[in-house]
Design an enzyme around this catalytic site. Structure first.
Site, PDB file in Angstrom:
ATOM      1  N   HIS A  14      -5.312  -0.760  -2.545  1.00 54.14           N
ATOM      2  CA  HIS A  14      -4.135  -0.142  -3.201  1.00 54.14           C
ATOM      3  C   HIS A  14      -4.531   1.243  -3.713  1.00 54.14           C
ATOM      4  O   HIS A  14      -5.244   1.359  -4.709  1.00 54.14           O
ATOM      5  CB  HIS A  14      -3.668  -1.016  -4.385  1.00 54.14           C
ATOM      6  N   HIS A  16      -3.141   5.599  -4.093  1.00 53.82           N
ATOM      7  CA  HIS A  16      -2.160   6.682  -3.899  1.00 53.82           C
ATOM      8  C   HIS A  16      -2.925   7.921  -3.458  1.00 53.82           C
ATOM      9  O   HIS A  16      -3.682   8.493  -4.243  1.00 53.82           O
ATOM     10  CB  HIS A  16      -1.403   6.959  -5.204  1.00 53.82           C
ATOM     11  N   LYS A 100       5.967  -2.508   0.981  1.00 58.61           N
ATOM     12  CA  LYS A 100       5.841  -2.450  -0.470  1.00 58.61           C
ATOM     13  C   LYS A 100       7.182  -2.589  -1.155  1.00 58.61           C
ATOM     14  O   LYS A 100       8.136  -1.875  -0.837  1.00 58.61           O
ATOM     15  CB  LYS A 100       5.200  -1.100  -0.844  1.00 58.61           C
ATOM     16  N   HIS A 137       5.047  -4.385  -6.684  1.00 58.37           N
ATOM     17  CA  HIS A 137       4.881  -3.853  -8.049  1.00 58.37           C
ATOM     18  C   HIS A 137       5.705  -4.789  -8.929  1.00 58.37           C
ATOM     19  O   HIS A 137       6.932  -4.716  -8.934  1.00 58.37           O
ATOM     20  CB  HIS A 137       5.380  -2.403  -8.153  1.00 58.37           C
ATOM     21  N   HIS A 175      -1.906  -4.773  -8.744  1.00 58.74           N
ATOM     22  CA  HIS A 175      -2.390  -4.319 -10.060  1.00 58.74           C
ATOM     23  C   HIS A 175      -1.941  -5.220 -11.210  1.00 58.74           C
ATOM     24  O   HIS A 175      -1.230  -4.784 -12.097  1.00 58.74           O
ATOM     25  CB  HIS A 175      -2.026  -2.852 -10.308  1.00 58.74           C
ATOM     26  N   LEU A 220       1.131   2.422 -15.112  1.00 59.57           N
ATOM     27  CA  LEU A 220       2.039   1.286 -15.023  1.00 59.57           C
ATOM     28  C   LEU A 220       1.503   0.297 -13.995  1.00 59.57           C
ATOM     29  O   LEU A 220       1.006   0.737 -12.955  1.00 59.57           O
ATOM     30  CB  LEU A 220       3.451   1.757 -14.637  1.00 59.57           C
ATOM     31  N   ASP A 248      -5.614   1.365  -7.417  1.00 62.26           N
ATOM     32  CA  ASP A 248      -4.395   2.015  -7.905  1.00 62.26           C
ATOM     33  C   ASP A 248      -4.713   3.419  -8.415  1.00 62.26           C
ATOM     34  O   ASP A 248      -4.093   3.900  -9.359  1.00 62.26           O
ATOM     35  CB  ASP A 248      -3.692   1.184  -8.988  1.00 62.26           C
ATOM     36  N   HIS A 252      -2.315  12.595 -11.014  1.00 64.05           N
ATOM     37  CA  HIS A 252      -1.216  13.507 -11.357  1.00 64.05           C
ATOM     38  C   HIS A 252      -1.879  14.762 -11.913  1.00 64.05           C
ATOM     39  O   HIS A 252      -2.923  14.661 -12.580  1.00 64.05           O
ATOM     40  CB  HIS A 252      -0.313  12.919 -12.450  1.00 64.05           C
ATOM     41  N   ALA A 264       2.883   8.321 -15.326  1.00 59.14           N
ATOM     42  CA  ALA A 264       2.030   7.132 -15.332  1.00 59.14           C
ATOM     43  C   ALA A 264       1.061   7.195 -14.162  1.00 59.14           C
ATOM     44  O   ALA A 264       1.467   7.480 -13.038  1.00 59.14           O
ATOM     45  CB  ALA A 264       2.892   5.885 -15.215  1.00 59.14           C
TER      46      ALA A 264
END
Ligand code: NCD
Ligand code: ZN
Ligand code: ZN
Length: 346
Positions: A14, A16, A100, A137, A175, A220, A248, A252, A264
């Site tokens: 998992h 991003h 997802k 999620h 997560h 989150l 996860d 940012h 988040a």
């Protein structure tokens, strides 16, 4: 005391990786540690079709040096009007590994998410039929529900029904952050598994308020009470094949985190394996790190384990407070703190 451990090369189930300049800046941190990663589709606009996933996969590979040996595993972002045929075709062609489910507005870039699971039942039935895993999620978005209860309420209102109506569907509860989620996963069959992040193993909700508001500890689902962190540590280090590594990592830009309405997400990719190793060491479970990091995930997804090996040694290192990401700094998880494990050769 064990001072060096060698495990099969791990995967991140998992992550991003973002897009554009951020992708260019962060992809290597993941590719350096992990052979494969399940790449989240919450771009703007989201990755909802096989064609857009294939194009995104190409952009990821282009952001990495040739011969990196990294394989991105792509996911399909489900919406209320998800196209089951396109998704199934993408899966058959090896473009999509999983799909997802973001409840609409639950987290970053989830505005196009699913408003009610009932709307996507035909898609989920198709996934069950073709053995395509559903990644969830798991939080309700109802503003009346306390933010610390949203995962537990999701289990009661959504997860329980979902697995009852689709008993063969492969589901990864992503997560997880609560003792209730651990209890739920433990009580279900082998087709239900969960990923656990390094940060939810290290911090509880106090970390967000240590001496002032700490935006870099905000993600989150939000970190919960200490009892939940302890339940997660127990689950991750238990040896149960239902639990596997999913960072996860969710970078940012600093200004988006340090803001009146901060985003988040915790950026943990640069020291992810070291972070997990510290937890397994503290729990006296270093011998179980390999299962969690490198074996349980492939087994669940029906993929071969990696053949390469990676070694970690007990050697303290101070984690930098900032990491340069193509000119703009990112704040990594553990920034300014010391981790006792390092990857050999790093
Ligand atoms: C993720 C992100 O920023 O994309 N943020 C987070 O806090 N985990 C989204 C998600 O995984 O929910
Ligand atoms: Zn999420
Ligand atoms: Zn995520």
């Amino acid at each position: 005391m064990t001072d060096t451990i060698t495990i099969r090369r791990p995967d991140d189930w998992h992550v991003h990786l973002r897009d554009g300049a951020m992708l260019e800046a962060v992809a290597l941190f993941t590719a350096r540690q992990f052979a494969r990663a399940i790449v989240m589709p919450n771009l703007s606009p989201p990755v909802t079709s096989a064609a857009s996933a294939a194009a995104y996969r190409d952009r990821i590979m282009a952001a990495l040096p040739a011969g990196s040996g990294f394989t991105p595993l792509m996911t399909c972002y489900l919406t209320d009007d998800a196209d089951a045929d396109d998704m199934a075709r993408g899966h058959a062609e090896g473009i999509f590994t999983a799909a997802k489910l973001y409840p609409a507005n639950a987290t970053t870039n989830s505005a196009h998410g699913v408003t009610d699971v009932a709307h996507i039942m035909p898609v989920l039935e198709r996934m069950q039929e073709i053995g395509m895993p559903l990644l969830v999620h798991g939080e309700v978005t109802d503003g009346d529900i306390d933010i610390f209860d949203r995962e537990a309420v999701f289990i009661d209102r959504v997860m329980t029904k979902l697995i009852r109506s689709l008993p063969e569907l492969k589901v990864v509860f992503e997560h997880i952050t609560t003792a209730q989620a651990v209890q739920f996963v433990d009580s279900t069959g082998p087709n239900i598994a969960a990923t656990i992040t390094p940060h939810h193993l290290h911090i509880n909700r106090n970390a967000m308020f240590a001496g002032g508001i700490r935006p870099h500890a905000y993600c989150l689902p939000v970190a919960k009470r200490e009892l939940h962190r302890l339940a997660l540590r127990k689950a991750a280090t238990s040896g149960s094949s239902k639990y596997f590594l999913g960072t996860d990592s969710a970078p940012h830009e600093v200004h988006a985190k340090e803001s009146a309405c901060g985003c988040a997400g915790i950026f943990n990719a640069p020291y992810a394996l070291e972070s997990y190793a510290a937890v397994f060491d503290e729990e006296g479970a270093l011998d179980r790190l390999e299962g969690f990091a490198s074996e349980h995930g492939p087994k669940f997804y029906g993929l071969p384990c990696n053949e390469g090996r990676v070694s970690l040694e007990r050697r303290p290192a101070i984690i930098p407070e900032n990491i340069d990401a193509a000119g703009s700094p990112l704040v990594p998880f553990h920034g300014g703190a010391t981790l006792n494990w390092q990857i050999v050769g790093s």
